[in-house]
Design an enzyme around this catalytic site. Structure first.
Site, mmCIF file in Angstrom:
data_model
loop_
_atom_site.group_PDB
_atom_site.id
_atom_site.type_symbol
_atom_site.label_atom_id
_atom_site.label_comp_id
_atom_site.label_asym_id
_atom_site.label_seq_id
_atom_site.Cartn_x
_atom_site.Cartn_y
_atom_site.Cartn_z
ATOM 1 N N SER A 66 -89.519 93.846 -44.724
ATOM 2 C CA SER A 66 -90.891 94.359 -44.761
ATOM 3 C C SER A 66 -91.953 93.311 -45.081
ATOM 4 O O SER A 66 -93.144 93.591 -44.925
ATOM 5 C CB SER A 66 -91.002 95.495 -45.770
ATOM 6 O OG SER A 66 -90.480 96.665 -45.195
ATOM 7 N N LYS A 69 -94.294 92.606 -42.403
ATOM 8 C CA LYS A 69 -95.426 93.514 -42.134
ATOM 9 C C LYS A 69 -96.753 92.819 -42.438
ATOM 10 O O LYS A 69 -97.790 93.156 -41.876
ATOM 11 C CB LYS A 69 -95.281 94.801 -42.963
ATOM 12 C CG LYS A 69 -94.106 95.677 -42.497
ATOM 13 C CD LYS A 69 -93.793 96.804 -43.480
ATOM 14 C CE LYS A 69 -92.619 97.661 -42.992
ATOM 15 N NZ LYS A 69 -92.096 98.585 -44.006
ATOM 16 N N TYR A 190 -90.825 95.499 -33.790
ATOM 17 C CA TYR A 190 -90.883 95.661 -35.247
ATOM 18 C C TYR A 190 -89.581 95.176 -35.898
ATOM 19 O O TYR A 190 -89.587 94.456 -36.896
ATOM 20 C CB TYR A 190 -91.140 97.140 -35.581
ATOM 21 C CG TYR A 190 -90.800 97.525 -37.004
ATOM 22 C CD1 TYR A 190 -91.684 97.257 -38.043
ATOM 23 C CD2 TYR A 190 -89.580 98.131 -37.323
ATOM 24 C CE1 TYR A 190 -91.370 97.582 -39.359
ATOM 25 C CE2 TYR A 190 -89.256 98.464 -38.628
ATOM 26 C CZ TYR A 190 -90.145 98.188 -39.644
ATOM 27 O OH TYR A 190 -89.817 98.497 -40.950
ATOM 28 N N TYR A 242 -94.502 99.825 -52.263
ATOM 29 C CA TYR A 242 -94.338 101.241 -51.894
ATOM 30 C C TYR A 242 -94.721 102.172 -53.041
ATOM 31 O O TYR A 242 -95.738 101.951 -53.687
ATOM 32 C CB TYR A 242 -92.893 101.529 -51.413
ATOM 33 C CG TYR A 242 -92.387 100.493 -50.468
ATOM 34 C CD1 TYR A 242 -92.984 100.329 -49.215
ATOM 35 C CD2 TYR A 242 -91.345 99.646 -50.804
ATOM 36 C CE1 TYR A 242 -92.538 99.353 -48.333
ATOM 37 C CE2 TYR A 242 -90.896 98.678 -49.926
ATOM 38 C CZ TYR A 242 -91.492 98.542 -48.708
ATOM 39 O OH TYR A 242 -91.052 97.580 -47.850
ATOM 40 N N VAL A 260 -86.372 94.714 -47.969
ATOM 41 C CA VAL A 260 -85.026 95.136 -48.377
ATOM 42 C C VAL A 260 -83.962 94.044 -48.204
ATOM 43 O O VAL A 260 -82.826 94.214 -48.628
ATOM 44 C CB VAL A 260 -84.532 96.438 -47.683
ATOM 45 C CG1 VAL A 260 -85.273 97.664 -48.172
ATOM 46 C CG2 VAL A 260 -84.578 96.319 -46.174
HETATM 47 N N1 GLN Z 1 -86.298 96.855 -41.420
HETATM 48 C C1 GLN Z 1 -86.392 97.687 -42.577
HETATM 49 C C2 GLN Z 1 -86.629 99.139 -42.176
HETATM 50 O O1 GLN Z 1 -87.350 99.383 -41.231
HETATM 51 C C3 GLN Z 1 -87.481 97.186 -43.465
HETATM 52 C C4 GLN Z 1 -87.691 98.041 -44.693
HETATM 53 C C5 GLN Z 1 -88.068 97.284 -45.935
HETATM 54 O O2 GLN Z 1 -87.942 96.078 -46.050
HETATM 55 N N2 GLN Z 1 -88.501 98.025 -46.921
HETATM 56 O O3 GLN Z 1 -86.126 100.037 -42.769
#
Ligand code: GLN
Length: 313
Positions: A66, A69, A190, A242, A260
């Protein structure tokens, strides 16, 4: 900042963070993410006055997940403009898990923010008509000052083989008219961005560029507009962790983004970038050792955004 003092504080920070690792779990919903060493822990700091300092496993490559992002949001804001981006995605914390679709389905006609999966899938759909993945990879290498960043094919494939939830989110977005590009292409774009392989050092570098309002700390080149970086840092503070963002902001007070894969990128405004790697996660999907480490560093160096101790001394 004195290099030796920084080094010794980072060594202590490693010890402060280590015990937390036991209480977390590595992500397994993307099966390939199991294949990491749960005990790895690395911290890297790069300061505005040119001091670089790294301790522990800070050269281990792991997927950005993430944290990518932020790159996608930055490029979207630069190239599509604020109006277009924020007509498609909001800027409010969702208070839900990163992969939730409930609030999108029930309460809203656009994703709450660009840091949750629904928001990032929307941003991906804005980028695909304009950029190839290779061009985005080039952005990632520049912003992380790391020419060795590549896509981790195994993690990409593994996530695409288990992507039902994100696929459901993406089709829900299409049904609401939010995604206008090809859904499967948006999903794949993505997921490729999430699979970029970085190190704690690359994250410290990226953090420093954001701390310097988008300027490259060595060449002085303006890589991102000031206003874009201001928006990014604000959204990192309010949504970067989050549904743990509020508590994190109170205790640490440093805009931070998690992934993650175990990465954390922190931006101490006008002072430094901090990159952390430790793949053991808390139940919200944030690196579990990160919180005690950053809380410790925040206290030791007065890094909380509302701590003005240095000015008082
Ligand atoms: N690729 C992961 C997902 O879409 C990224 C989520 C994350 O890092 N929180 O679930």
């Amino acid at each position: 900042m004195d290099q030796n003092i920084l080094k010794s504080k980072l060594e202590t920070a490693l010890k402060v963070g280590k015990p937390a690792i036991f209480f977390g779990e590595v992500a397994t919903y993307i099966p390939e993410l199991r294949n990491v060493n749960k005990d790895d822990l690395g911290i890297s700091v790069y300061t505005k006055d040119g001091v670089c300092c790294s301790v522990g496993d800070c050269d281990v490559r792991f997927t950005m997940q993430s944290i990518s992002k932020i790159i996608s949001l930055a490029v979207a804001l630069e190239e599509c403009g604020f109006k277009r981006v924020f007509s498609k995605v909001g800027m409010e914390p969702s208070g839900e898990a990163f992969n939730s679709l409930v609030e999108l389905d029930l309460n809203s006609n656009r994703p709450f923010n660009p840091m949750i999966n629904s928001g990032a899938l929307t941003i991906a759909s804005l980028l695909i008509p304009k950029f190839t993945f290779e061009e985005m990879l080039e952005y990632a290498r520049i912003l992380c000052m790391d020419p060795d960043i590549d896509m981790n094919e195994a993690v990409y494939k593994s996530e695409m083989d288990h992507v039902s939830r994100n696929r459901a989110i993406a089709y829900l977005l299409e049904s609401k008219g939010i995604i206008e590009s090809d859904v499967e292409e948006s999903l794949s774009f993505y997921t490729k961005m999430c699979s970029l392989n970085v190190t704690a050092k690359s994250l410290a570098n990226f953090g420093l560029i954001l701390a310097c309002d988008g300027r490259h700390p060595e060449t002085g080149e303006q890589l991102l507009q000031n206003e874009v970086v201001r928006v990014i840092k604000t959204i990192m503070l309010t949504c970067g962790m989050y549904d743990g963002s509020g508590e994190f902001a109170v205790h640490v007070g440093i805009p931070t983004k998690s992934g993650v894969g175990g990465g954390l990128m922190s931006v101490v405004d006008n002072r430094m970038g901090i990159g952390i790697y430790s793949p053991s996660l808390d139940p919200k999907g944030n690196c579990i050792a990160g919180r005690p480490i950053l809380e410790y560093l925040s206290q030791e160096f007065h890094l909380h955004m509302f701590d003005h101790q240095d000015e008082k001394e």
